[in-house]
Write a protein that holds these residues in place. Structure first.
Motif, PDB file in Angstrom:
ATOM      1  N   ALA A 143      -7.441  -7.748  -7.003  1.00  0.00           N
ATOM      2  CA  ALA A 143      -6.170  -7.330  -6.235  1.00  0.00           C
ATOM      3  C   ALA A 143      -5.182  -7.635  -7.426  1.00  0.00           C
ATOM      4  CB  ALA A 143      -5.807  -8.769  -5.467  1.00  0.00           C
ATOM      5  N   GLU A 182      -5.785  -6.489 -10.625  1.00  0.00           N
ATOM      6  CA  GLU A 182      -6.036  -5.157 -11.151  1.00  0.00           C
ATOM      7  C   GLU A 182      -5.146  -4.104 -10.450  1.00  0.00           C
ATOM      8  OE1 GLU A 182     -10.052  -4.157 -11.788  1.00  0.00           O
ATOM      9  OE2 GLU A 182     -10.472  -5.851 -13.128  1.00  0.00           O
ATOM     10  N   ARG A 183      -5.179  -4.156  -9.148  1.00  0.00           N
ATOM     11  CA  ARG A 183      -4.125  -3.335  -8.318  1.00  0.00           C
ATOM     12  C   ARG A 183      -2.723  -3.394  -8.623  1.00  0.00           C
ATOM     13  NH1 ARG A 183      -5.356  -3.891  -2.090  1.00  0.00           N
ATOM     14  NH2 ARG A 183      -3.598  -2.557  -2.107  1.00  0.00           N
ATOM     15  N   GLU A 216       0.859  -1.119   0.033  1.00  0.00           N
ATOM     16  CA  GLU A 216       0.202   0.043   0.036  1.00  0.00           C
ATOM     17  C   GLU A 216       0.914   1.246  -0.128  1.00  0.00           C
ATOM     18  OE1 GLU A 216      -2.973  -0.407   3.012  1.00  0.00           O
ATOM     19  OE2 GLU A 216      -3.499  -2.290   2.345  1.00  0.00           O
ATOM     20  N   ALA A 226      -1.885  -2.124 -12.177  1.00  0.00           N
ATOM     21  CA  ALA A 226      -2.005  -0.735 -11.840  1.00  0.00           C
ATOM     22  C   ALA A 226      -0.531  -0.097 -11.558  1.00  0.00           C
ATOM     23  CB  ALA A 226      -3.007  -0.294 -11.199  1.00  0.00           C
ATOM     24  N   VAL A 227      -0.359  -0.677 -10.435  1.00  0.00           N
ATOM     25  CA  VAL A 227       1.054  -0.025  -9.803  1.00  0.00           C
ATOM     26  C   VAL A 227       2.198  -0.641 -10.626  1.00  0.00           C
ATOM     27  CG1 VAL A 227       1.674  -1.981  -8.302  1.00  0.00           C
ATOM     28  CG2 VAL A 227       2.260   0.455  -7.672  1.00  0.00           C
ATOM     29  N   GLU A 250       1.918   1.694  -3.553  1.00  0.00           N
ATOM     30  CA  GLU A 250       0.996   2.286  -4.335  1.00  0.00           C
ATOM     31  C   GLU A 250       0.740   3.836  -4.184  1.00  0.00           C
ATOM     32  OE1 GLU A 250      -2.422  -0.387  -2.792  1.00  0.00           O
ATOM     33  OE2 GLU A 250      -2.668  -0.941  -5.135  1.00  0.00           O
TER      34      GLU A 250
END
Lengths: 363, 363
Positions: B292, B294-295, B201, B298-299, B204
């Protein structure tokens, strides 16, 4: 002779057995406990494969492993990166994985290169030594030293890496040329001289039996040599101190090998002559008495080993000894004899080293 | 920023410190405790030597050592035996002995090759890592993996060998090309994803600060990545089990690197894309939820890393993954994600792997 002797090298989690006896290469049960993966790669050479390759493959057959064989050119002159790469090419070609076991079938060159390949392939795979020369049975299969030569120095590139087991087949010595047998006896003599006066006396009494390749004498010589070397290595696995005594005769010997070009003299021949030179230096520096020196020279001569050094020139000898792995900041460390079973490690004045070189060359 | 953080890698007698901070290359006192012999050989490359070579030599000058520098060609394409041999040639030419300290000044390729040279030269000499890329600061300077590539596989020949110390100079990242910075962020993302949801996190939230090369963010990223990797390595130095989770994204990534030819994609770029592929496989096999995945994608995209795989052909991917070091008897082991901070290692059905390859290539 059907008995088998086992010497255990005590190195904690890296401990391993040395099995000594006649006709062990064919014994499946000696290999079975040490092969855990699904594949085996035998590394051997053009001389040994025709003699013992089939016996080893037959011994492995009941284990149901995928067995491949890499046959390298024979000799110290091939103990280099190009030849080592043939092992890596074969392993990758056979899709060897991290559990693939390498078996070194041959003399010290095969053992050293196979052990180094095992240390490096995928950062470490298991290997078994099957030494087929007296020299490798008494010396290079004990202690975990592996490596290759560099044009500027012997065994300069390598690793400390222990085998899973050593299977020393005395029967394989029947096919050993006389010159290589003598080279092995050199290391037996060295072991007695540095560590065990009683064993040295045994060698003096049995050198002719060893020359004749008598199995009982050979088995005893291999057993005692391995026991002594194993105890030294167990006390000093990474060569911090004590282990250096095993290099008695090697400082001069390595210079002879490098100076003549690897393969010209056998390693054991160079060590034989190197011990004569180290004993000469020991006497000149007042550490050893002349009678002991004469006994050492006599047994080296009785084993048909050279006792006169090649004429490389004194400065070349000194240069070569300065790049020896035991040298520090160009200072040469000599392993000298005080009496049979007792050594010391010391620097020596240049003029005395020159006297020894002068006395030893072509004498 | 003048503070320095130290992470200790706990490996018993092989324990070592990682010092993290700005402008550390010039600090004599960081090198002094780790250089015991009389000579030092710096190994660097044609890109890094002009940038930081002088600063390092100036830092070493007060120690009064004999310092030599070996400048290698730059790039993964040179991570091979021929280049490694240049180090051995230089060491022997300089009469380096067993106490000579090697200093790796450069990225992962320099670190891996110098570490392997240190592991092999005279069977082991001390070395210090001075990583100058983000990738090598967060990844290859922790864990003791050293080695070179073989035409048939990456890092196939090497050793586990620990440095005396790692000196990670965040200031050196100022000169790092954007593409190499991103490649380093890939390993930071990997570390958070596999081992620490809170750190993931943090990444991110801070990926833009990392992209802008902000020192505070970089220092935190290097520190947390080293701490996590150090704890994994301390629990499993020789890669028996747990340590394999560090290869998340690497099974696919190594295939991309080998398939395109080493050096075409940076290692971190291949790992970035490899994580996308491993996450895809994780979802298909029911281990990871789509949100998860997709996260993670994305990063990776936010760090300017590739998320589409090159079109090598599915059978070539499978062939290359079968020779990966983690494969056993040709069976590929995948490191899959269950949730951030939690992984599993498993085989996967061929048809599902093919679906992942199909979905990932040029998507």
């Amino acid at each position: 002779m059907t008995s088998m002797i086992t010497v255990n090298v005590e190195l904690g989690e890296r401990a391993y057995p040395i099995h000594i006896g006649a006709d062990l290469i064919g014994k499946t049960e000696l290999f079975a406990p040490h092969i855990r993966g699904s594949s085996v790669t035998i590394v051997t050479n053009t001389t040994v494969d025709p003699l013992y390759g089939d016996a080893l493959r037959k011994a492995l057959a009941p284990l149901g492993k995928d067995v491949t064989t890499v046959v390298l050119p024979d000799g110290e002159a091939h103990k280099n990166w190009e030849t080592l790469n043939l092992i890596f090419d074969a392993l990758l070609g056979a899709r060897a994985d991290r559990k693939t076991t390498l078996i070194a079938l041959g003399g010290g060159v095969i053992g050293d290169m196979t052990g180094f390949a095992a240390a490096c392939y995928m950062r470490g795979v298991p290997f078994i030594q099957v030494p087929t020369t007296l020299l490798s049975q008494v010396d290079s299969s004990v202690g975990g030293k592996t490596g290759i030569n560099h044009p500027l120095g012997k065994n300069m590139i390598g690793a400390f890496y222990q085998p899973q087991a050593v299977i020393a087949d005395i029967g394989a010595l029947r096919t050993l040329p006389a010159r290589e047998l003598a080279a092995g006896i050199a290391e037996v003599i060295k072991t007695g001289a540095i560590a065990d006066a009683a064993f040295f006396e045994w060698i003096e009494a049995n050198v002719e039996a060893l020359n004749r390749c008598e199995p009982q004498a050979l088995a005893e010589a291999v057993k005692r040599s391995c026991e002594i070397k194993a105890s030294v290595v167990a006390a000093d696995e990474r060569e911090g101190g004590l282990r250096a005594i095993l290099n008695f005769g090697h400082t001069f010997g390595h210079a002879i090998e490098a100076g003549l070009g690897y393969g010209e003299w056998l390693h054991g021949e160079a060590v034989g002559c190197g011990m004569v030179m180290a004993a000469d230096l020991s006497v000149r520096l007042g550490h050893l008495d002349e009678a002991a020196r004469e006994r050492l020279v006599a047994v080296i001569r009785a084993a048909h080993l050279p006792t006169s050094a090649p004429a490389l020139g004194a400065s070349r000898y000194v240069d070569l000894m300065r790049v020896d792995k035991k040298a520090e900041a160009g200072e040469i460390k000599f392993i000298l004899l005080k009496r049979f079973g007792d050594t010391l490690i010391t620097r020596a004045p240049d003029d005395v080293v020159l006297q020894t070189l002068d006395a030893s060359v072509g004498a």
